[in-house]
Design a protein around this motif. Sequence first.
Motif, PDB file in Angstrom:
ATOM      1  N   ALA A  46       0.679  -1.310  -0.081  1.00  0.00           N
ATOM      2  CA  ALA A  46       0.019  -0.049  -0.092  1.00  0.00           C
ATOM      3  C   ALA A  46       0.896   1.164  -0.047  1.00  0.00           C
ATOM      4  O   ALA A  46       0.335   2.141  -0.466  1.00  0.00           O
ATOM      5  CB  ALA A  46      -1.003   0.013   1.163  1.00  0.00           C
ATOM      6  N   GLN A  47       1.965   1.182   0.447  1.00  0.00           N
ATOM      7  CA  GLN A  47       2.927   2.368   0.433  1.00  0.00           C
ATOM      8  C   GLN A  47       2.556   3.511   1.115  1.00  0.00           C
ATOM      9  O   GLN A  47       2.740   4.757   0.538  1.00  0.00           O
ATOM     10  CB  GLN A  47       3.644   2.628  -0.862  1.00  0.00           C
ATOM     11  CG  GLN A  47       4.402   1.413  -1.520  1.00  0.00           C
ATOM     12  CD  GLN A  47       5.007   1.838  -2.609  1.00  0.00           C
ATOM     13  OE1 GLN A  47       4.708   2.737  -3.445  1.00  0.00           O
ATOM     14  NE2 GLN A  47       5.829   0.771  -3.140  1.00  0.00           N
ATOM     15  N   GLY A  48       1.428   3.298   2.168  1.00  0.00           N
ATOM     16  CA  GLY A  48       1.121   4.515   2.927  1.00  0.00           C
ATOM     17  C   GLY A  48      -0.331   5.260   2.138  1.00  0.00           C
ATOM     18  O   GLY A  48      -0.749   6.297   2.709  1.00  0.00           O
ATOM     19  N   ARG A  51      -6.211   4.615   0.677  1.00  0.00           N
ATOM     20  CA  ARG A  51      -7.204   4.146  -0.613  1.00  0.00           C
ATOM     21  C   ARG A  51      -6.618   2.816  -1.285  1.00  0.00           C
ATOM     22  O   ARG A  51      -7.468   2.152  -1.992  1.00  0.00           O
ATOM     23  CB  ARG A  51      -7.360   5.332  -1.508  1.00  0.00           C
ATOM     24  CG  ARG A  51      -8.063   6.600  -0.882  1.00  0.00           C
ATOM     25  CD  ARG A  51      -8.241   7.714  -1.958  1.00  0.00           C
ATOM     26  NE  ARG A  51      -7.271   7.658  -2.711  1.00  0.00           N
ATOM     27  CZ  ARG A  51      -6.500   8.727  -2.645  1.00  0.00           C
ATOM     28  NH1 ARG A  51      -6.323   9.604  -1.770  1.00  0.00           N
ATOM     29  NH2 ARG A  51      -5.236   8.859  -3.772  1.00  0.00           N
ATOM     30  N   HIS A  52      -5.644   2.468  -0.961  1.00  0.00           N
ATOM     31  CA  HIS A  52      -5.019   1.117  -1.883  1.00  0.00           C
ATOM     32  C   HIS A  52      -5.772  -0.040  -1.377  1.00  0.00           C
ATOM     33  O   HIS A  52      -6.405  -0.119  -0.183  1.00  0.00           O
ATOM     34  CB  HIS A  52      -3.465   0.899  -1.487  1.00  0.00           C
ATOM     35  CG  HIS A  52      -2.932   0.010  -2.428  1.00  0.00           C
ATOM     36  ND1 HIS A  52      -3.145  -1.447  -2.204  1.00  0.00           N
ATOM     37  CD2 HIS A  52      -2.169   0.159  -3.488  1.00  0.00           C
ATOM     38  CE1 HIS A  52      -2.394  -1.899  -3.028  1.00  0.00           C
ATOM     39  NE2 HIS A  52      -1.851  -1.099  -3.870  1.00  0.00           N
ATOM     40  N   MET A  55      -5.134  -2.099   1.796  1.00  0.00           N
ATOM     41  CA  MET A  55      -5.242  -1.329   3.249  1.00  0.00           C
ATOM     42  C   MET A  55      -6.556  -2.086   3.710  1.00  0.00           C
ATOM     43  O   MET A  55      -6.564  -2.338   4.987  1.00  0.00           O
ATOM     44  CB  MET A  55      -5.455   0.184   3.454  1.00  0.00           C
ATOM     45  CG  MET A  55      -4.139   0.797   2.955  1.00  0.00           C
ATOM     46  SD  MET A  55      -2.743   0.402   4.154  1.00  0.00           S
ATOM     47  CE  MET A  55      -3.445   1.277   5.706  1.00  0.00           C
ATOM     48  N   GLU A  56      -7.582  -2.325   2.945  1.00  0.00           N
ATOM     49  CA  GLU A  56      -8.661  -3.010   3.571  1.00  0.00           C
ATOM     50  C   GLU A  56      -8.336  -4.461   4.421  1.00  0.00           C
ATOM     51  O   GLU A  56      -8.748  -4.631   5.407  1.00  0.00           O
ATOM     52  CB  GLU A  56      -9.754  -2.904   2.727  1.00  0.00           C
ATOM     53  CG  GLU A  56     -10.372  -1.766   2.289  1.00  0.00           C
ATOM     54  CD  GLU A  56     -11.540  -1.770   1.136  1.00  0.00           C
ATOM     55  OE1 GLU A  56     -12.134  -3.034   1.020  1.00  0.00           O
ATOM     56  OE2 GLU A  56     -11.879  -0.899   1.004  1.00  0.00           O
ATOM     57  N   LEU A  57      -7.356  -4.968   3.510  1.00  0.00           N
ATOM     58  CA  LEU A  57      -7.203  -6.416   3.859  1.00  0.00           C
ATOM     59  C   LEU A  57      -6.298  -5.977   5.208  1.00  0.00           C
ATOM     60  O   LEU A  57      -6.259  -6.891   6.277  1.00  0.00           O
ATOM     61  CB  LEU A  57      -6.499  -6.886   2.650  1.00  0.00           C
ATOM     62  CG  LEU A  57      -6.157  -8.585   2.807  1.00  0.00           C
ATOM     63  CD1 LEU A  57      -7.839  -9.097   3.125  1.00  0.00           C
ATOM     64  CD2 LEU A  57      -5.962  -9.185   1.485  1.00  0.00           C
TER      65      LEU A  57
END
Length: 137
Positions: A46-48, A51-52, A55-57
């Motif tokens: 996700a690199q911060g 919204r990637h 990130m939910e996972l």
Amino acid sequence: MNAAIDTRHLLPAWEQFRAATDIAPIRSKAHYARMTAMLEQLLDTAQGDERHPAMELADIVGDLIENYETRHHPLPEATGVQALKFLMEQHGLRQSDLTELGSQGVVSEILVGKRELNLRQVRALAERFGVSVATFV
């Protein structure tokens, strides 16, 4: 969205997902180690970017890790003075730096347990360190 979930299609998809990812409630040290490694990979992916999709996972895996840690490695309750000593150490502070508590003598008495923190002092410390007032009570 009030649509009923069709478990006939959901459960096979879940089983396939779980088999591919090992994401499930953590019940062993080995599984915990795999999940912490996965969390690191997801965060790297996700690199911060909040919204990637990773990130939910990461949120789900993080919750599973937190649940395991809470059950198997609970943090001991700390007193307000212990919390203050910890925060002083983390911030590289000396007694003389805590002017919001009073004189250095007052700070010393608080740190050795001869004097209790009062409400004004608790509020000042919470604001200074950006923590809840509950940290010091």
